[in-house]
Design an enzyme around this catalytic site. Structure first.
Site, short mmCIF file in Angstrom:
data_model
loop_
_atom_site.label_atom_id
_atom_site.label_comp_id
_atom_site.label_asym_id
_atom_site.label_seq_id
_atom_site.Cartn_x
_atom_site.Cartn_y
_atom_site.Cartn_z
N PHE A 51 0.91 -1.28 0.03
CA PHE A 51 -0.04 0.09 0.12
C PHE A 51 0.87 1.14 -0.02
CE2 PHE A 51 -2.21 3.30 2.42
CZ PHE A 51 -3.28 3.61 1.38
N ASP A 92 9.39 2.83 1.44
CA ASP A 92 8.24 3.67 1.78
C ASP A 92 8.17 3.30 3.57
OD1 ASP A 92 5.83 4.28 2.75
OD2 ASP A 92 4.61 3.65 0.82
N LYS A 121 3.18 9.58 8.28
CA LYS A 121 2.52 9.55 9.53
C LYS A 121 3.14 9.87 10.79
CE LYS A 121 -0.57 5.70 7.82
NZ LYS A 121 -0.08 5.07 6.77
C1 LIG Z 1 -0.57 5.37 5.22
C2 LIG Z 1 0.49 4.80 4.30
C3 LIG Z 1 0.51 5.69 3.13
C4 LIG Z 1 -0.38 6.75 2.73
O1 LIG Z 1 -0.17 8.00 3.42
P1 LIG Z 1 -1.42 8.81 3.35
O2 LIG Z 1 -0.85 10.17 4.36
O3 LIG Z 1 -2.75 8.31 3.87
O4 LIG Z 1 -1.50 9.51 2.22
C5 LIG Z 1 1.35 5.20 2.24
N1 LIG Z 1 2.22 4.19 2.41
C6 LIG Z 1 2.19 3.46 3.47
C7 LIG Z 1 3.09 2.20 3.65
C8 LIG Z 1 1.12 3.95 4.56
O5 LIG Z 1 1.21 3.16 5.61
#
Ligand SMILES: *Cc1c(COP(=O)(O)O)cnc(C)c1O
Length: 393
Positions: A137, A221, A250
């Site tokens: 994701f 990521d 986050k």
């Molecule tokens: C939450 C998340 C995203 C997206 O972040 P948003 O701030 O919701 O756009 C992307 N990559 C990972 C691994 C995430 O946990």
């Protein structure tokens, strides 16, 4: 009589992108939040790994208050002290060092959009391919959707930007795929949204070797795993490698919207003047807040706390010896409870009814991501509340 419940007001006014909210939260303090009826909940989700220091942390409150009363936004035509301080701090904690460069943005998806554009700039030798992992994701905007390995999220919105291929998270597939036609490899060190799924042992190290060998950008990521969540500043620290770029969001802002793309070495040379930008990004309000959050994490060594508390939490969960619990995945304070039956929604609802917030990431996984400040009292409280929830099923 007209119904004026918040549930109906929500349903009548909010876009239909969300499922009905679980409660109306009005206040938070430390690891606890309260709803509109005064019910207290132990928050072991932390706004999905966002509230690193819990709720209403005095040093975060003070940083926001001070900065908004000083100067809060200036546009990218100007620099501000908190912005430069945060960029320097990120270069240090990511390990990017002197050659590192930081691009600020407002969310995780935006950090990955910036990384996607970075990948397109690695086109020497006409590299068209971008590789990402099945079930990963990376966010909900179009580029991030293209990167995400979840076809059902993408289908309604195609065409998404092209050139992205998804592979299984195996070293074998990695070795069969990475060559000099590839511009970038995107990966999550622990797949959070997929239910907290670890990569195979040795995967990151092999990915690093192959990307170096073939001139491929290794883009990690760490939007969910970063900022001390797994017991180190970044999950890649556990494997003693460095990426060519890392995306962060986050947990960095303690609740204010901020993200970043940090590049390492030659990857810092790719973007040119005028090629990317965003109005709010890196403004003094959010960067001052992030400086406060990262300062507390560093001063109080919350990475060590995440490692230690994560281990305790794992022992507590396995200690229930529940036939419903198959395994505990993840690292530090990002844990996934693998269930033997598809009862995650029932279990998270039972937890909520017992004053505990956890998340059903999918039918067979409970995701747990408490604030990094958790201590003995919160763990004892978790044991009691989660134990009651399990027993009620
Ligand atoms: C939450 C998340 C995203 C997206 O972040 P948003 O701030 O919701 O756009 C992307 N990559 C990972 C691994 C995430 O946990």
């Amino acid at each position: 009589m007209t119904d004026v419940s918040w549930q109906n007001r929500f349903a009548d006014s909010m876009m239909r992108t969300f499922s009905p909210p679980l409660a109306m939260l009005v206040r938070g303090e430390g690891c606890y939040v309260w709803d509109d009826k005064g019910t207290q909940y132990l928050d072991f989700l932390a706004g999905i790994a966002v509230n690193s220091l819990g709720h209403a942390h005095p040093e975060v409150v003070s940083a926001v208050t001070k900065q908004i009363g000083t100067i809060s936004h200036v546009s990218n035509y100007f620099a501000t002290p908190p912005q430069i301080e945060l960029a320097e701090r990120l270069k240090r904690i990511t390990g990017a060092g002197d050659d590192g460069r930081v691009y600020f943005c407002n969310s995780g998806a935006e950090a990955n959009e910036a990384a996607f554009k970075l990948a397109r700039l690695n086109n020497k030798g006409h590299r068209g391919r971008i590789i990402a992992l099945h079930d990963s994701f990376h966010g909900r905007t179009m580029g991030a959707l293209a990167l995400s390995g979840k076809p059902h999220m993408r289908e309604s919105f195609e065409p998404v930007p092209g050139g992205v291929e998804h592979i299984d998270s195996t070293i074998k597939d990695l070795e069969a795929t990475i060559d000099n036609t590839v511009a970038a490899l995107f990966l999550e060190p622990v797949k959070g949204e997929a239910g907290v799924i670890d990569l195979p042992v040795g995967f990151l190290k092999r990915a690093r070797e192959l990307c170096t060998e073939h001139g491929v950008l290794l883009i990690i990521d760490e939007i969910q795993t970063g900022i001390a969540r797994t017991g180190a500043w970044f999950a890649y620290n556990h494997d003693e490698i460095l990426p060519d770029a890392v995306t962060i969001a986050k947990g960095m802002g303690g609740g204010v919207p901020i993200g970043a793309l940090v590049t390492f070495g030659w990857a810092s040379e790719l973007f040119r003047r005028g090629q990317h930008g965003s109005t709010f990004a890196g403004n003094p309000l959010v960067t001052a807040t992030a400086n406060a959050v990262l300062g507390v994490i560093e001063r109080d060594d919350l990475a060590a706390n995440a490692a230690r508390r994560g281990q305790q939490l794992r022992e507590i969960i396995l200690g229930f010896h529940s036939p419903l619990i198959e395994e505990v995945r993840g690292r530090g304070l990002l844990l996934g409870v693998g269930l033997t039956e598809p009862v995650a929604l029932k279990l998270s609802a039972a937890a909520l009814a017992n004053g505990l917030i956890v998340n059903a990431a999918n039918e067979t996984s409970i995701r747990i991501a408490p604030p990094l400040i958790v201590g003995d009292a919160e763990l004892a409280d978790f044991e009691e509340r989660f134990g009651r929830a399990l027993a009620s099923l």
